[in-house]
Design a protein around this motif. Structure first.
Motif, PDB file in Angstrom:
ATOM      1  N   HIS A  32      24.354  10.840   9.511  1.00  0.00           N
ATOM      2  CA  HIS A  32      23.130  11.626   9.297  1.00  0.00           C
ATOM      3  C   HIS A  32      23.360  13.142   9.368  1.00  0.00           C
TER       4      HIS A  32
ATOM      5  N   THR B   1       6.859  12.988  13.455  1.00  0.00           N
ATOM      6  CA  THR B   1       7.034  12.765  12.023  1.00  0.00           C
ATOM      7  C   THR B   1       7.338  14.124  11.409  1.00  0.00           C
ATOM      8  N   GLY B   2       7.982  14.121  10.254  1.00  0.00           N
ATOM      9  CA  GLY B   2       8.328  15.403   9.653  1.00  0.00           C
ATOM     10  C   GLY B   2       8.799  15.244   8.229  1.00  0.00           C
TER      11      GLY B   2
ATOM     12  N   ARG C 125      17.352  11.293   3.407  1.00  0.00           N
ATOM     13  CA  ARG C 125      17.272  10.342   4.519  1.00  0.00           C
ATOM     14  C   ARG C 125      18.351   9.283   4.326  1.00  0.00           C
ATOM     15  N   VAL C 126      18.888   8.786   5.418  1.00  0.00           N
ATOM     16  CA  VAL C 126      19.957   7.788   5.329  1.00  0.00           C
ATOM     17  C   VAL C 126      19.438   6.426   5.787  1.00  0.00           C
ATOM     18  N   HIS C 127      19.420   5.478   4.860  1.00  0.00           N
ATOM     19  CA  HIS C 127      19.077   4.091   5.182  1.00  0.00           C
ATOM     20  C   HIS C 127      20.366   3.333   5.493  1.00  0.00           C
TER      21      HIS C 127
ATOM     22  N   PRO D 191      15.731   4.855   8.090  1.00  0.00           N
ATOM     23  CA  PRO D 191      16.329   6.156   8.383  1.00  0.00           C
ATOM     24  C   PRO D 191      15.896   6.743   9.721  1.00  0.00           C
ATOM     25  N   HIS D 192      14.779   6.272  10.251  1.00  0.00           N
ATOM     26  CA  HIS D 192      14.243   6.853  11.484  1.00  0.00           C
ATOM     27  C   HIS D 192      13.304   5.832  12.081  1.00  0.00           C
TER      28      HIS D 192
ATOM     29  N   GLY E  94       7.239   6.819  11.443  1.00  0.00           N
ATOM     30  CA  GLY E  94       6.767   6.788  10.066  1.00  0.00           C
ATOM     31  C   GLY E  94       7.061   8.106   9.371  1.00  0.00           C
ATOM     32  N   ASN E  95       6.751   8.187   8.093  1.00  0.00           N
ATOM     33  CA  ASN E  95       6.857   9.455   7.372  1.00  0.00           C
ATOM     34  C   ASN E  95       5.804   9.474   6.277  1.00  0.00           C
ATOM     35  N   TYR E  96       5.787  10.545   5.503  1.00  0.00           N
ATOM     36  CA  TYR E  96       4.803  10.662   4.423  1.00  0.00           C
ATOM     37  C   TYR E  96       4.850   9.446   3.501  1.00  0.00           C
ATOM     38  N   LEU E  97       6.060   8.998   3.179  1.00  0.00           N
ATOM     39  CA  LEU E  97       6.208   7.881   2.234  1.00  0.00           C
ATOM     40  C   LEU E  97       5.630   6.597   2.805  1.00  0.00           C
TER      41      LEU E  97
ATOM     42  N   ARG F  44       3.410   6.265   5.130  1.00  0.00           N
ATOM     43  CA  ARG F  44       1.950   6.360   5.301  1.00  0.00           C
ATOM     44  C   ARG F  44       1.224   6.288   3.960  1.00  0.00           C
ATOM     45  N   GLU F  45       1.765   6.965   2.958  1.00  0.00           N
ATOM     46  CA  GLU F  45       1.065   7.090   1.686  1.00  0.00           C
ATOM     47  C   GLU F  45       1.284   5.863   0.786  1.00  0.00           C
ATOM     48  N   MET F  46       2.490   5.318   0.825  1.00  0.00           N
ATOM     49  CA  MET F  46       2.824   4.315  -0.189  1.00  0.00           C
ATOM     50  C   MET F  46       3.140   2.925   0.332  1.00  0.00           C
TER      51      MET F  46
END
Lengths: 246, 291
Positions: free
Chosen positions: A25, A54-55, A60-62, B209-210, B213-216, B218-220
């Protein structure tokens, strides 16, 4: 205008080597670090030290587990950012012309002063490459570090995207896909670089190098340890028999 | 997709409003003076109210006027043009009816055509998105248009045709759900094509990745509403189609007609909520949230 250019002079993009990426990352952090204080609005965080942090991130790394028919599962780290598509659906849906693809190098950018924050471009992107910033309410995306790659104030070795510059494993390459002899074109050719979601018709520029075939573990397993028999001599033999009798 | 209240209100209300404007433009009901004023006021409240609601969805509503610039490529920009054109043309037609008592028929026909075009452009904002297979089907514009036409007929008090238009809209709604349920599977997009790793074996999301949550997401990647989807579909059909159709077939009274309108609007909002909540965006594949 949000009409896509018929052809771009150059096709700048990334090659990401999934065989080499170790999933550290570092590219995510260096991307956020560079892009939060340079081109456009900062990449904000909300509730950064609270219950639900959140940010905004442009990369991003999956991590994926892939189970082949034979042999052990493989763990593959998968960094994902904007692929700077040739048929970028995010550009054509934009009602204000804020999203555009540059004719000179193919980079897809957002003019933040024109962005109304409708979010339609993020809906149109199949890769999740665009994120609306929670503080500025404008769409953020990978700029391919457009403020580094042409920046003559930086030493020449720094004139590449922050993620490429920082990758400690050397899993990321930056170059021009329009030039068949560039590093990225040769890598794509030699290693069979893959296109993500080709059925979506976006014609992404970035390519991913698939993991190389893994070595197979020898069919013969580690030899089994000899079982400890009851005919052990001396003290250990006596202890074994004594414990059995308990 | 996240069923945002502003977008549901926008598509439901403006759909009804432009549906009513379509019938008024064709001269149904043939009203003048104060009665015409009431009909037009209702249509404008719904359509303009819906359009205003849509601006609450924007991060920067103060720049909304810039959305008129990209009509060559963007359905959202085209919608901005068609809606404003419709409202202006129908204002001229309505002014003739209200103040002079004359029907400028060609202007009305133009306004009616523009009303339908507006609803069509709204539907294309969603239908154009290949990333949301449930929306990316020709039935999406058909559904929006049929609901707008039938709801408009209901508001226009056309008790003879409205019940049958409602039934047609209900059938199209069922077809849209049926096709939509298979859309992601038949789109060909899977985690294997999303990662390009399908050649090696079966791909499974191991770690996102984390942890938050994130914008994606939440939104999609909206998953809450699917639990009651089947019940909500039945409720939507009952309120949107069945109950108003039956009420219109009963002997006419203003109370029953008002009840039919309220029931229809509630049903449309329920259906529109499902339209968003059930829609799966292919980005969910990357997060292991979809099969």
């Amino acid at each position: 205008m949000t009409e896509l250019p018929g052809e771009t002079t150059r096709k700048l993009g990334l090659v990401i080597d999934l065989d080499t990426c170790v999933g550290c990352h570092a590219c995510v952090i260096s991307c956020k670090g560079w892009n939060t204080e340079n081109y456009g609005a900062p990449l904000s965080d909300q509730d950064a030290y609270g219950e639900e942090p959140t940010g905004t991130f442009l990369n991003r790394v999956h991590s994926y587990e892939v189970q082949p028919d034979i042999g052990p599962a493989q763990l593959i780290h998968f960094p994902k950012s904007c692929l700077h598509c040739e048929d970028a659906p995010c550009v054509t849906v934009c009602p204000t012309g804020a999203s555009y693809k540059r004719v000179e190098d193919g980079i897809v950018l957002v003019n933040e002063t024109d962005c109304i924050g409708c979010g339609l471009c993020a809906w149109a992107c199949p890769y999740g490459a665009r994120e609306m910033d929670g503080a500025e309410k404008v769409m953020k995306k990978c700029t391919l570090c457009v403020d580094r790659i042409y920046n003559e104030n930086l030493p020449e070795e720094d004139r590449e995207p922050a993620c490429v510059r920082t990758c400690p494993a050397g899993a990321r390459y930056f170059g021009d896909f329009a030039d068949p002899e560039s590093n990225v074109s040769r890598l794509t050719r030699e290693r069979g670089g893959i296109e993500l979601m080709p059925e979506q018709g976006t014609r992404p520029v970035n390519r991913y190098l698939p993991p190389r075939a893994k070595d197979r573990m020898a069919e013969t397993q580690t030899p089994q340890l000899e079982s400890v028999g009851a005919d052990l001599p001396g003290f250990l033999g006596w202890l074994d028999r004594a414990l059995d009798r308990l | 997709m996240n069923p945002a209240a502003s977008v549901i209100a926008f598509t439901s209300l403006s759909g009804l409003g432009f549906g009513l404007l379509f019938w008024l433009g064709l001269g149904f009901p043939a009203v003048t003076g104060w009665v015409a004023f009431v009909f037009f006021a209702l249509a404008y409240l719904l359509s303009v109210g819906g359009l205003l609601a849509s601006t609450f969805h924007l991060g920067h509503p103060e720049r909304a006027f810039k959305a008129f610039t990209q009509w060559k490529t963007s359905w959202l920009s085209r919608e901005a043009w068609t809606s404003v054109a419709t409202l202006l043309v129908m204002a001229a037609f309505g002014a003739g009816l209200v103040f002079a008592g004359i029907a400028l028929a060609p202007i009305g026909w133009l306004g009616a055509a523009l009303s339908l075009l507006t609803v069509f452009t709204t539907s294309m904002i969603y239908s154009q998105l290949r990333t949301v297979p449930r929306w990316h089907q020709p039935l999406t514009p058909v559904l929006f248009l049929s609901l707008s036409l039938s709801g408009g007929a209901l508001l226009a008090g056309m008790t003879s045709v409205a019940p049958w238009l409602l039934v047609v809209a209900g059938v199209i709604q069922c077809l849209h759900w049926w096709r939509g349920d298979q859309a992601l599977a038949s789109s060909g997009t899977t985690l294997a094509t999303a990662t390009g790793l399908g050649e090696i074996g079966t791909v499974r999301s191991f770690e996102p990745p984390h942890t938050g949550g994130n914008y994606l997401t939440r939104e999609m990647i909206y998953v809450v509403g699917r639990k009651h989807a089947r019940k909500l579909r039945v409720i939507a059909l009952l309120l949107m189609v069945f109950l108003p159709a039956v009420l219109l077939l009963l002997p006419f009274s203003h109370a029953l007609a008002a009840l039919a309108v309220i029931s229809h609007l509630t049903g449309v909002i329920t259906s529109r909520w499902l339209f968003f909540a059930e829609a799966e965006h292919v980005v969910g594949l990357y997060y292991g949230k979809r099969t």
